[in-house]
Design a protein around this motif. Structure first.
Motif, PDB file in Angstrom:
ATOM      1  N   PRO A 102       0.680  -1.338   0.006  1.00  0.00           N
ATOM      2  CA  PRO A 102      -0.100  -0.147   0.005  1.00  0.00           C
ATOM      3  C   PRO A 102       0.842   1.289   0.056  1.00  0.00           C
ATOM      4  O   PRO A 102       0.374   2.290  -0.371  1.00  0.00           O
ATOM      5  CB  PRO A 102      -0.716   0.087   1.503  1.00  0.00           C
ATOM      6  CG  PRO A 102      -0.943  -1.475   1.781  1.00  0.00           C
ATOM      7  CD  PRO A 102       0.352  -2.076   1.130  1.00  0.00           C
ATOM      8  N   PHE A 103       1.954   1.431   0.299  1.00  0.00           N
ATOM      9  CA  PHE A 103       2.942   2.288   0.306  1.00  0.00           C
ATOM     10  C   PHE A 103       3.798   2.163  -0.911  1.00  0.00           C
ATOM     11  O   PHE A 103       3.782   3.323  -1.453  1.00  0.00           O
ATOM     12  CB  PHE A 103       4.006   2.187   1.580  1.00  0.00           C
ATOM     13  CG  PHE A 103       3.132   2.563   2.938  1.00  0.00           C
ATOM     14  CD1 PHE A 103       2.818   3.663   3.524  1.00  0.00           C
ATOM     15  CD2 PHE A 103       3.239   1.291   3.677  1.00  0.00           C
ATOM     16  CE1 PHE A 103       2.256   3.616   4.684  1.00  0.00           C
ATOM     17  CE2 PHE A 103       2.501   1.332   5.017  1.00  0.00           C
ATOM     18  CZ  PHE A 103       1.849   2.691   5.438  1.00  0.00           C
ATOM     19  N   GLU A 104       4.285   1.079  -1.168  1.00  0.00           N
ATOM     20  CA  GLU A 104       5.027   1.108  -2.331  1.00  0.00           C
ATOM     21  C   GLU A 104       4.638   1.461  -3.723  1.00  0.00           C
ATOM     22  O   GLU A 104       5.250   2.305  -4.380  1.00  0.00           O
ATOM     23  CB  GLU A 104       5.807  -0.386  -2.337  1.00  0.00           C
ATOM     24  CG  GLU A 104       7.143  -0.535  -1.536  1.00  0.00           C
ATOM     25  CD  GLU A 104       7.147  -2.159  -1.461  1.00  0.00           C
ATOM     26  OE1 GLU A 104       8.433  -2.318  -0.811  1.00  0.00           O
ATOM     27  OE2 GLU A 104       6.544  -2.907  -2.007  1.00  0.00           O
ATOM     28  N   ILE A 105       3.379   1.062  -3.839  1.00  0.00           N
ATOM     29  CA  ILE A 105       2.641   1.061  -5.242  1.00  0.00           C
ATOM     30  C   ILE A 105       2.443   2.485  -5.507  1.00  0.00           C
ATOM     31  O   ILE A 105       2.902   3.285  -6.513  1.00  0.00           O
ATOM     32  CB  ILE A 105       1.425   0.161  -5.372  1.00  0.00           C
ATOM     33  CG1 ILE A 105       1.871  -1.220  -5.409  1.00  0.00           C
ATOM     34  CG2 ILE A 105       0.840   0.546  -6.431  1.00  0.00           C
ATOM     35  CD1 ILE A 105       0.958  -2.300  -5.353  1.00  0.00           C
ATOM     36  N   PRO A 106       1.897   3.307  -4.631  1.00  0.00           N
ATOM     37  CA  PRO A 106       1.615   4.734  -4.742  1.00  0.00           C
ATOM     38  C   PRO A 106       2.676   5.494  -4.834  1.00  0.00           C
ATOM     39  O   PRO A 106       2.746   6.364  -5.896  1.00  0.00           O
ATOM     40  CB  PRO A 106       0.616   5.135  -3.450  1.00  0.00           C
ATOM     41  CG  PRO A 106       0.071   3.785  -2.826  1.00  0.00           C
ATOM     42  CD  PRO A 106       1.287   2.928  -3.169  1.00  0.00           C
ATOM     43  N   VAL A 107       3.636   5.181  -4.077  1.00  0.00           N
ATOM     44  CA  VAL A 107       4.907   6.229  -4.156  1.00  0.00           C
ATOM     45  C   VAL A 107       5.661   5.832  -5.406  1.00  0.00           C
ATOM     46  O   VAL A 107       6.006   6.765  -6.041  1.00  0.00           O
ATOM     47  CB  VAL A 107       5.819   5.706  -2.835  1.00  0.00           C
ATOM     48  CG1 VAL A 107       7.072   6.423  -3.156  1.00  0.00           C
ATOM     49  CG2 VAL A 107       5.396   6.281  -1.433  1.00  0.00           C
ATOM     50  N   ALA A 108       5.726   4.537  -5.585  1.00  0.00           N
ATOM     51  CA  ALA A 108       6.510   4.263  -7.111  1.00  0.00           C
ATOM     52  C   ALA A 108       5.693   4.771  -8.187  1.00  0.00           C
ATOM     53  O   ALA A 108       6.164   5.114  -9.253  1.00  0.00           O
ATOM     54  CB  ALA A 108       6.638   2.593  -7.109  1.00  0.00           C
ATOM     55  N   GLY A 109       4.283   4.403  -8.167  1.00  0.00           N
ATOM     56  CA  GLY A 109       3.391   5.223  -9.323  1.00  0.00           C
ATOM     57  C   GLY A 109       3.641   6.784  -9.472  1.00  0.00           C
ATOM     58  O   GLY A 109       4.053   7.355 -10.415  1.00  0.00           O
ATOM     59  N   ALA A 110       3.774   7.192  -8.181  1.00  0.00           N
ATOM     60  CA  ALA A 110       4.002   8.908  -8.161  1.00  0.00           C
ATOM     61  C   ALA A 110       5.131   9.204  -8.824  1.00  0.00           C
ATOM     62  O   ALA A 110       5.366   9.951  -9.697  1.00  0.00           O
ATOM     63  CB  ALA A 110       3.440   9.460  -6.898  1.00  0.00           C
ATOM     64  N   LEU A 111       6.062   8.586  -8.387  1.00  0.00           N
ATOM     65  CA  LEU A 111       7.790   8.800  -8.921  1.00  0.00           C
ATOM     66  C   LEU A 111       7.591   8.393 -10.519  1.00  0.00           C
ATOM     67  O   LEU A 111       8.069   9.364 -11.259  1.00  0.00           O
ATOM     68  CB  LEU A 111       8.714   7.806  -8.022  1.00  0.00           C
ATOM     69  CG  LEU A 111       9.060   8.362  -6.834  1.00  0.00           C
ATOM     70  CD1 LEU A 111      10.049   7.235  -6.164  1.00  0.00           C
ATOM     71  CD2 LEU A 111       9.662   9.660  -6.765  1.00  0.00           C
TER      72      LEU A 111
END
Lengths: 544, 271
Positions: free
Chosen positions: B159-168
């Protein structure tokens, strides 16, 4: 960082599938297997060895005639490469080769399935690679450890980058060493008390402890220098132009007693190889452990920093300098006694034996030269004797590491290296090391100055400089021979048994190449320092 | 009782403390100053002494925390869980984070000389690595089942990795695309925007039409488009922006709202 490590018995009970075998770039970047991590240290260390050997030849060539020969394009560039060679050969070659060898071998020697903190060990290996690259590139860009004629602008930035790169290498060495030391302390198999630890693992525990104790002091020096250079406060250097003071503030780590720490594992390598060659036990394992410990104790050097206060004429410094000779000499005697007491076959000695004995002889020569150097009336400090001691220690460490690599090649690389080529390379390194180091020490007796490109005011000094250059070329030939043999072993791999030498310690109880996890089943309870001799059928008493 | 982690940090504490005292005395410490933190005498060089003694205190804290909470100590966990058998443990799995951390450290080193932006980038990388590494280390020891450990880790971190990676990912793509638009002519920028949009739209249609398509093919196509856009962005950023016409000089700043088109172009140019 992984904070705990399972004891071997627990790991063996694990229901998980074994880790995948190492191969390809992905695995080099992600592996948690200590053997692959150790190979990163070893291979980059070998490449660095080649690079710094070439630099060493170029430096000694320029020393032949400072007025007529200008290899590097000016006195400042000469100083940069001169200091790069000195820091590089110790911090980026000698120590990393031992860290690599220990990362592969010590877990198996103590019966562990892996090294402690394998991810930290991987980070340390890559940190060493990147830190070394940053250091070398920054020096080639005009950086270095100060300058003889003052610098400014971009060169000052490059100098700061050199300092930070050196610091990164040191941090990586500390991290990698902590993994090795923790393995020896915490992950020993059942029955292996500290007194039963193999001598190489013990020497890494001793040397690693000294490195962990010493290098943070050097890192603190670097922090002071960086802040000083960045802020322009000029507390310790001639700001705004960094001068020779930058080198002078860090030079203690390349000087005795601190520099001896780089070669302490040599005693462990020899102590592990000689009994195997002699086909008998070490005459006194405990005495050898004490001697190695003493050698380590006398190599603690953070207290001796001539830049802040010259202790080099104090009784403590002189005592350290003279006493350092004793454990090395006694250790050589102990190994000699083991050879005599054993049943060493007559004939051409194996390459690893030449490496082991040759490295001890060079280390002995280094400590003997160091003992002479601290005698005040001889007035050797500040002469080429400084470089002589450094080179003797460095080549001793390199020869010891290569001897160990040859010996443990079935476990590090899964194949045997050529014995004949190895013999030639080790012999060249031994002879080259003697020429390179001893001649500089002799030149010191006629006051040949260190660092500066001043000619010796004496024909003996001139002759010694010529011999020193020949020595550097012989060392380079030895390095080329050794690396060529290692490369050839990958082109035409030789068959290697699980235990081709009749080894005594647990690493020889594994398959060749060792599987992930090292041991198919937990080793039997250890009863002595040579557990494989205890396992001889029909010998319950533990003596072969 | 004492875990390997505790031994590590305890040993580090001792080494750093001894190193601090030795360094203090060797740089001019007086009386018992280096031993008493400067209470009864000088400590020598303050900066180095502070670095070493600070490291010792930090390590001591870590050692205390580890021994207090019995972090990942199978025997202790079994004791508190009230079971007799020690939970089976798994080998440490391979991970990218150590090498990423090494690169982060290198970026911080370079940033100290090259500029704060590179340093901050390294700091961010190292911070991310610290979090991921900690979670991996915990998950490796969570149960005796490697698959369950991975699932547990992903359940917490995804839940943290996917949004952060997506935003990046979106940020990098937007930045790269904007460099391409700024480098191209006005017409070229429109064409490029159209091509990128068509590529993204095409990938979406393809996936919608063939949801069971081999995931390696989809990953390869996405990767190819992404790499092409990023490479194009880097090349055009190095090449620089096109020359912009400036029409706003004869209009006053107070009339800026009436000429939004011109200002928006200048805004792009200054990105």
């Amino acid at each position: 960082m992984t904070m705990t490590e399972s004891p071997p018995s627990e790991a063996a009970e694990s229901s998980a599938a074994p880790l995948p075998a190492v191969g390809g770039l992905y695995d080099w970047l992600t592996t948690s297997d200590h053997k692959a991590i150790g190979r990163i240290w070893l291979r980059f260390g070998a490449l660095s060895l080649l690079f710094f050997s070439v630099i060493g030849v170029l430096i000694s060539f320029e020393r032949l005639d400072a007025d007529a020969i200008d290899v590097f394009g000016g006195v400042n560039s000469y100083f940069q490469m001169w200091s790069l060679y000195r820091f590089g050969i110790v911090l980026m070659v000698a120590i990393p080769l031992f860290v690599g060898l220990a990362t592969v071998i010590t877990p198996m020697q103590v019966g562990s399935t892996n090294i402690a903190f394998p991810r930290a060990a991987l980070a340390a290996a890559w940190g060493y690679v990147l830190g070394s690259l940053i250091t070398v590139i920054s020096v080639l860009s005009g950086g270095g450890w100060g300058a003889l004629d003052g610098v400014s602008g971009d060169e000052a930035d490059a100098i700061r980058l050199t300092l930070l790169g050196t610091g990164m290498v040191m941090v990586s060495i500390i991290l990698g060493t902590i993994c090795v030391v923790t393995t020896v302390v915490s992950l020993r198999t059942s029955g292996m008390g500290l007194t039963k630890v193999p001598l190489f693992a013990w020497s890494m525990l001793v040397a690693g402890s000294v490195w962990v104790l010493t290098l943070p002091v050097a890192i603190a020096n670097i922090a002071i220098l960086y802040i000083d250079l960045s802020g322009g406060a000029g507390l310790f250097v001639g700001a705004p132009n960094p001068s020779f003071d930058v080198y002078a503030q860090l030079a203690w780590i390349l000087d005795q007693p601190a520099v001896y720490a780089a070669a302490v594992p040599v005693l462990g390598v020899a102590g592990s190889i000689i009994p195997v060659v002699a086909k008998g036990r070490q005459v006194s394992h405990e005495a050898m452990m004490i001697l190695i410990g003493l050698a380590g104790l006398l190599a603690i050097g953070g207290w001796s920093q001539p830049f802040f206060g010259d202790e080099r004429d104090t009784l403590v410094y002189i005592a350290f300098g003279v006493a350092a000779l004793v454990p090395v000499l006694a250790s050589l005697g102990g190994n000699g006694a083991t050879l005599i007491a054993g049943e060493a076959p007559v004939g051409i000695p194996p390459a690893h034996m030449i490496g082991a004995l040759g490295s001890m002889l060079l280390f002995l020569a280094a400590t003997a030269a160091g003992a002479l150097r601290v005698i005040d009336p001889l007035d050797l400090i500040g002469t080429t004797a400084d470089t002589g001691v450094l080179n003797l220690v460095a080549v001793a460490a390199i020869l010891g590491a290569l001897g160990g690599w040859w010996f443990w090649a079935p476990k590090t690389d899964g194949r045997l290296f050529s014995g004949i080529q190895g013999l030639g390379a080790m012999t060249f390194l031994l002879l080259g090391g003697v020429l390179l180091g001893a001649t500089d020490v002799i030149a010191g007796f006629v006051d040949t100055p260190d660092v500066l490109l001043a000619s010796a005011d004496d024909s003996l000094g001139d002759a010694m400089i010529v011999l020193s250059m020949i020595g550097s070329i012989v060392v380079l030939l030895g390095v080329l021979g050794a690396l060529g043999a290692i490369s050839l072993a990958y082109v035409k791999p030789g068959e290697a048994d699980d235990d081709p030498w009749g080894g005594h310690t647990l690493e020889w109880a594994t398959a060749t190449p060792p599987p992930v996890g090292n041991f198919a089943e937990p080793p039997a309870r250890v009863r002595s320092e040579a557990p494989l001799l205890d396992e001889t059928p029909g010998d319950e008493g533990g003596e072969s | 009782m004492f875990t390997t982690g505790f031994k590590f940090f305890f040993g580090l504490t001792i080494a750093l403390a001894i190193g601090a005292v030795a360094y203090g005395y060797s740089t001019g410490g007086e009386h018992v100053g280096p031993v008493t933190l400067g209470w009864k005498g000088g400590v020598g060089d303050h900066v180095g002494y502070l670095v070493l003694i600070g490291g010792a205190f930090a390590s001591a804290c870590f050692a205390g925390i580890i021994v207090a909470f019995r972090d990942a100590d199978p025997a202790a966990q079994s004791h508190y869980m009230g079971v007799e058998a020690i939970a089976p443990t798994t080998p440490v799995t391979g991970s990218f984070w150590p090498v990423v951390g090494a690169f982060g450290g290198a970026a911080m080193v370079l940033g100290l000389v090259l500029g704060p932006a590179v340093f901050v980038l390294g700091l961010v990388i190292c911070s991310l690595v610290a979090i991921e590494w900690t979670m991996d280390a915990w998950a490796d020891r969570a149960t005796g089942d490697a698959e369950a450990n991975k699932a547990l880790r992903d359940r917490i971190m995804a839940p943290f990795e996917i949004p952060v990676a997506g935003a990046l990912g979106v940020a990098v793509m937007a930045l790269a695309a904007s460099r391409i638009f700024l480098n191209a002519t006005k017409l070229g920028a429109v064409v490029w925007a159209g091509l990128i949009a068509v590529a993204i739209f095409g990938l979406g249609i393809l996936y919608a039409a063939r949801p069971k398509m081999n995931k390696n093919v989809i990953a390869g196509l996405v990767l190819a488009v992404g790499v092409a856009v990023i490479a194009g962005g880097i090349v055009t950023a190095v090449d620089g922006q096109r020359d912009f016409e400036h029409h706003s000089e004869h209009h006053g700043d107070d009339h800026g709202e009436e000429h939004g088109e011109d200002h928006s172009e200048e805004g792009e140019a200054s990105e």
